[in-house]
Design a protein around this motif. Sequence first.
Motif, PDB file in Angstrom:
ATOM      1  N   LEU A 129     -25.161   7.294  25.427  1.00  0.00           N
ATOM      2  CA  LEU A 129     -26.417   6.569  25.518  1.00  0.00           C
ATOM      3  C   LEU A 129     -26.703   6.402  27.000  1.00  0.00           C
ATOM      4  O   LEU A 129     -25.891   5.841  27.732  1.00  0.00           O
ATOM      5  CB  LEU A 129     -26.330   5.205  24.834  1.00  0.00           C
ATOM      6  N   VAL A 130     -27.850   6.903  27.440  1.00  0.00           N
ATOM      7  CA  VAL A 130     -28.222   6.867  28.851  1.00  0.00           C
ATOM      8  C   VAL A 130     -29.403   5.925  29.016  1.00  0.00           C
ATOM      9  O   VAL A 130     -30.448   6.098  28.365  1.00  0.00           O
ATOM     10  CB  VAL A 130     -28.581   8.273  29.380  1.00  0.00           C
ATOM     11  N   ALA A 131     -29.238   4.925  29.858  1.00  0.00           N
ATOM     12  CA  ALA A 131     -30.297   3.937  30.084  1.00  0.00           C
ATOM     13  C   ALA A 131     -31.203   4.428  31.199  1.00  0.00           C
ATOM     14  O   ALA A 131     -30.768   4.600  32.338  1.00  0.00           O
ATOM     15  CB  ALA A 131     -29.687   2.588  30.461  1.00  0.00           C
ATOM     16  N   ALA A 132     -32.454   4.668  30.857  1.00  0.00           N
ATOM     17  CA  ALA A 132     -33.409   5.169  31.850  1.00  0.00           C
ATOM     18  C   ALA A 132     -34.824   4.839  31.405  1.00  0.00           C
ATOM     19  O   ALA A 132     -35.114   4.772  30.211  1.00  0.00           O
ATOM     20  CB  ALA A 132     -33.262   6.684  32.023  1.00  0.00           C
ATOM     21  N   ASP A 133     -35.682   4.618  32.374  1.00  0.00           N
ATOM     22  CA  ASP A 133     -37.095   4.413  32.065  1.00  0.00           C
ATOM     23  C   ASP A 133     -37.752   5.775  31.880  1.00  0.00           C
ATOM     24  O   ASP A 133     -37.720   6.626  32.774  1.00  0.00           O
ATOM     25  CB  ASP A 133     -37.798   3.666  33.208  1.00  0.00           C
ATOM     26  N   ALA A 134     -38.344   5.994  30.714  1.00  0.00           N
ATOM     27  CA  ALA A 134     -39.037   7.259  30.455  1.00  0.00           C
ATOM     28  C   ALA A 134     -39.948   7.072  29.258  1.00  0.00           C
ATOM     29  O   ALA A 134     -39.576   6.424  28.280  1.00  0.00           O
ATOM     30  CB  ALA A 134     -38.042   8.386  30.192  1.00  0.00           C
ATOM     31  N   ASP A 135     -41.143   7.624  29.353  1.00  0.00           N
ATOM     32  CA  ASP A 135     -42.035   7.613  28.206  1.00  0.00           C
ATOM     33  C   ASP A 135     -41.428   8.479  27.108  1.00  0.00           C
ATOM     34  O   ASP A 135     -40.865   9.536  27.374  1.00  0.00           O
ATOM     35  CB  ASP A 135     -43.412   8.152  28.582  1.00  0.00           C
ATOM     36  N   SER A 136     -41.539   8.025  25.871  1.00  0.00           N
ATOM     37  CA  SER A 136     -40.945   8.754  24.758  1.00  0.00           C
ATOM     38  C   SER A 136     -41.923   8.811  23.596  1.00  0.00           C
ATOM     39  O   SER A 136     -42.658   7.855  23.336  1.00  0.00           O
ATOM     40  CB  SER A 136     -39.650   8.065  24.315  1.00  0.00           C
ATOM     41  N   ASP A 137     -41.901   9.944  22.889  1.00  0.00           N
ATOM     42  CA  ASP A 137     -42.723  10.097  21.696  1.00  0.00           C
ATOM     43  C   ASP A 137     -42.013   9.593  20.439  1.00  0.00           C
ATOM     44  O   ASP A 137     -42.555   9.704  19.336  1.00  0.00           O
ATOM     45  CB  ASP A 137     -43.093  11.569  21.494  1.00  0.00           C
ATOM     46  N   ALA A 138     -40.801   9.056  20.597  1.00  0.00           N
ATOM     47  CA  ALA A 138     -40.041   8.587  19.438  1.00  0.00           C
ATOM     48  C   ALA A 138     -40.810   7.490  18.705  1.00  0.00           C
ATOM     49  O   ALA A 138     -41.384   6.587  19.320  1.00  0.00           O
ATOM     50  CB  ALA A 138     -38.682   8.068  19.876  1.00  0.00           C
ATOM     51  N   VAL A 139     -40.799   7.588  17.379  1.00  0.00           N
ATOM     52  CA  VAL A 139     -41.506   6.635  16.526  1.00  0.00           C
ATOM     53  C   VAL A 139     -40.490   5.653  15.952  1.00  0.00           C
ATOM     54  O   VAL A 139     -39.519   6.076  15.304  1.00  0.00           O
ATOM     55  CB  VAL A 139     -42.231   7.360  15.374  1.00  0.00           C
ATOM     56  N   PRO A 140     -40.660   4.352  16.158  1.00  0.00           N
ATOM     57  CA  PRO A 140     -39.694   3.394  15.620  1.00  0.00           C
ATOM     58  C   PRO A 140     -39.580   3.511  14.101  1.00  0.00           C
ATOM     59  O   PRO A 140     -40.546   3.854  13.412  1.00  0.00           O
ATOM     60  CB  PRO A 140     -40.275   2.030  16.025  1.00  0.00           C
ATOM     61  N   TRP A 141     -38.389   3.215  13.598  1.00  0.00           N
ATOM     62  CA  TRP A 141     -38.152   3.172  12.156  1.00  0.00           C
ATOM     63  C   TRP A 141     -38.063   1.708  11.753  1.00  0.00           C
ATOM     64  O   TRP A 141     -37.140   1.009  12.142  1.00  0.00           O
ATOM     65  CB  TRP A 141     -36.874   3.918  11.801  1.00  0.00           C
ATOM     66  N   ARG A 142     -39.007   1.262  10.961  1.00  0.00           N
ATOM     67  CA  ARG A 142     -39.100  -0.163  10.668  1.00  0.00           C
ATOM     68  C   ARG A 142     -37.931  -0.670   9.836  1.00  0.00           C
ATOM     69  O   ARG A 142     -37.630  -1.867   9.836  1.00  0.00           O
ATOM     70  CB  ARG A 142     -40.412  -0.477   9.962  1.00  0.00           C
ATOM     71  N   ASP A 143     -37.251   0.221   9.106  1.00  0.00           N
ATOM     72  CA  ASP A 143     -36.122  -0.192   8.277  1.00  0.00           C
ATOM     73  C   ASP A 143     -34.772   0.011   8.957  1.00  0.00           C
ATOM     74  O   ASP A 143     -33.728  -0.131   8.317  1.00  0.00           O
ATOM     75  CB  ASP A 143     -36.137   0.574   6.952  1.00  0.00           C
ATOM     76  N   SER A 144     -34.785   0.338  10.235  1.00  0.00           N
ATOM     77  CA  SER A 144     -33.534   0.559  10.946  1.00  0.00           C
ATOM     78  C   SER A 144     -32.739  -0.736  11.064  1.00  0.00           C
ATOM     79  O   SER A 144     -33.312  -1.817  11.235  1.00  0.00           O
ATOM     80  CB  SER A 144     -33.822   1.110  12.354  1.00  0.00           C
ATOM     81  N   PRO A 145     -31.406  -0.648  11.008  1.00  0.00           N
ATOM     82  CA  PRO A 145     -30.588  -1.824  11.280  1.00  0.00           C
ATOM     83  C   PRO A 145     -30.591  -2.221  12.750  1.00  0.00           C
ATOM     84  O   PRO A 145     -30.082  -3.288  13.105  1.00  0.00           O
ATOM     85  CB  PRO A 145     -29.185  -1.396  10.830  1.00  0.00           C
ATOM     86  N   VAL A 146     -31.155  -1.365  13.601  1.00  0.00           N
ATOM     87  CA  VAL A 146     -31.280  -1.655  15.030  1.00  0.00           C
ATOM     88  C   VAL A 146     -32.690  -2.165  15.301  1.00  0.00           C
ATOM     89  O   VAL A 146     -33.670  -1.523  14.897  1.00  0.00           O
ATOM     90  CB  VAL A 146     -30.994  -0.393  15.872  1.00  0.00           C
ATOM     91  N   PRO A 147     -32.832  -3.298  15.977  1.00  0.00           N
ATOM     92  CA  PRO A 147     -34.180  -3.807  16.289  1.00  0.00           C
ATOM     93  C   PRO A 147     -34.994  -2.771  17.049  1.00  0.00           C
ATOM     94  O   PRO A 147     -34.462  -1.983  17.831  1.00  0.00           O
ATOM     95  CB  PRO A 147     -33.893  -5.041  17.157  1.00  0.00           C
ATOM     96  N   GLU A 148     -36.298  -2.776  16.822  1.00  0.00           N
ATOM     97  CA  GLU A 148     -37.170  -1.771  17.426  1.00  0.00           C
ATOM     98  C   GLU A 148     -37.012  -1.696  18.938  1.00  0.00           C
ATOM     99  O   GLU A 148     -37.040  -0.605  19.518  1.00  0.00           O
ATOM    100  CB  GLU A 148     -38.626  -2.079  17.064  1.00  0.00           C
ATOM    101  N   ALA A 149     -36.840  -2.828  19.594  1.00  0.00           N
ATOM    102  CA  ALA A 149     -36.747  -2.843  21.056  1.00  0.00           C
ATOM    103  C   ALA A 149     -35.543  -2.078  21.580  1.00  0.00           C
ATOM    104  O   ALA A 149     -35.526  -1.656  22.744  1.00  0.00           O
ATOM    105  CB  ALA A 149     -36.691  -4.288  21.563  1.00  0.00           C
ATOM    106  N   HIS A 150     -34.525  -1.895  20.734  1.00  0.00           N
ATOM    107  CA  HIS A 150     -33.288  -1.253  21.186  1.00  0.00           C
ATOM    108  C   HIS A 150     -33.023   0.092  20.524  1.00  0.00           C
ATOM    109  O   HIS A 150     -31.995   0.719  20.794  1.00  0.00           O
ATOM    110  CB  HIS A 150     -32.101  -2.182  20.929  1.00  0.00           C
ATOM    111  N   GLN A 151     -33.928   0.572  19.675  1.00  0.00           N
ATOM    112  CA  GLN A 151     -33.690   1.835  18.982  1.00  0.00           C
ATOM    113  C   GLN A 151     -33.605   3.012  19.957  1.00  0.00           C
ATOM    114  O   GLN A 151     -34.207   2.991  21.038  1.00  0.00           O
ATOM    115  CB  GLN A 151     -34.793   2.087  17.949  1.00  0.00           C
ATOM    116  N   LEU A 152     -32.844   4.025  19.542  1.00  0.00           N
ATOM    117  CA  LEU A 152     -32.724   5.236  20.354  1.00  0.00           C
ATOM    118  C   LEU A 152     -34.096   5.862  20.532  1.00  0.00           C
ATOM    119  O   LEU A 152     -34.900   5.902  19.604  1.00  0.00           O
ATOM    120  CB  LEU A 152     -31.775   6.228  19.696  1.00  0.00           C
ATOM    121  N   ARG A 153     -34.373   6.351  21.736  1.00  0.00           N
ATOM    122  CA  ARG A 153     -35.682   6.904  22.082  1.00  0.00           C
ATOM    123  C   ARG A 153     -35.713   8.423  22.068  1.00  0.00           C
ATOM    124  O   ARG A 153     -36.496   9.047  22.767  1.00  0.00           O
ATOM    125  CB  ARG A 153     -36.094   6.413  23.477  1.00  0.00           C
TER     126      ARG A 153
END
Length: 317
Positions: A129-153
Amino acid sequence: MSPQTPGLHHVTAIVGDPQRNADFYVGTLGLRMVKRTVNHDDTGTYHFYFGDGEGTPGTNITFFPWGEAGRRGEFGAGQTRTTAYLVPEDSVDYWADRLEAAGVEYEREQRFAETVLRFSDPDGIELELVAADADSDAVPWRDSPVPEAHQLRGFYGVTLAVGDVGPTEEILTDVLGYERADEADGRLRYRSATGGPGSVVDLVETDLGRGRMGVGTVHHVAFEAADVDEQEQWREAYAAAGVEPTPVIDRTYFRSIYTREPGGILFEMATPEPGFTADEDLADLGSRLVLPERLEPDRERIESRLPDFDGPPAGGD
C-alpha cells in the motif's frame, strides 16, 4: 511508433484455496468481488476478479485458485515481485491498524519520499500500500468493510524482478512508452507517459534463477489498450521489437493480446470494454458463477468439477 499505455489494467496471480482468497481480498482489503467465473483455458479452475465498486480497469486483481493441492510456485527472475495499491496519505495509520488486527505482518518503509506498507496475502503474493496524493478513477464500494475514505484507490504499480534490467527496459520504454523517472537502492522506476494511478513499473535485478509458476506467484501483468485497433498497433510494435504477440483474444470482459517480454514476464494488453456488466447488472457483480456463452452448455459438468466456495464475506462493518 506504437501507442502509449496509461498503465496497468489488471494483475493476475495463482493462489490456493478459493474461500481463503475471497475472505482476504474482500474481508481484509475491502475490495469487491466483481466477477466469479472460470479460467477460460482451464474450466476446472475458478477465475476471481476483485476491484472497486464497478470493477474499473486499473483496480482489478484477479486469481486462479488452484486449490490446496496446487503446485507451489518458486519466486525468481522473470516474475512480478510486488503488486502495489494506492491509498490516501492520511490512511496509512488506518491500514497499519487494520492489517495488525487481521493478523497480517507488515513492514513500513519510505521509498522515493512515499510511505509504503509491505505485506503478503495468505498464499504469499507480495502486496504494498503506497500513500500518495493522486487523482483516481476508482469508484467507492458502499458495502465495503473499509470506510470509503480509506478504500484502496486502484493500482499504484508493480515491481518486476529480472535477471538483467536492459532487455525489459527496452520493451517498457521503446514499445510501451514508459520513461525512467527515478533510481534508488537498486530499484529503477518508470512511469507511463500519462502518469497517475497505475502508471508505475519498478525494475529490480535478482541473482535467483528463473522462477517457476504456481501457487503464490503472479501469472501475468496486463496493461491497458484503448481498443482492438490499438491492439493491432501493439502487435506490430511487439513484433518489431523481436517478441511474438498472440492474436487478439476475446476474454468476454475485455479483448487481449499476450507476449512474453525478454526478461520472462508475461505481458497482456487489455481493453477497458466491454467491461464486467457484459453479463451481469452492476448491482449483481460477482454474486454468481457466470460463464461465456460457449461454455454454458457444459455448466453442469463445470460446476461439478469446481472446488467448494461459499462466496465472498458480507460487506459492511
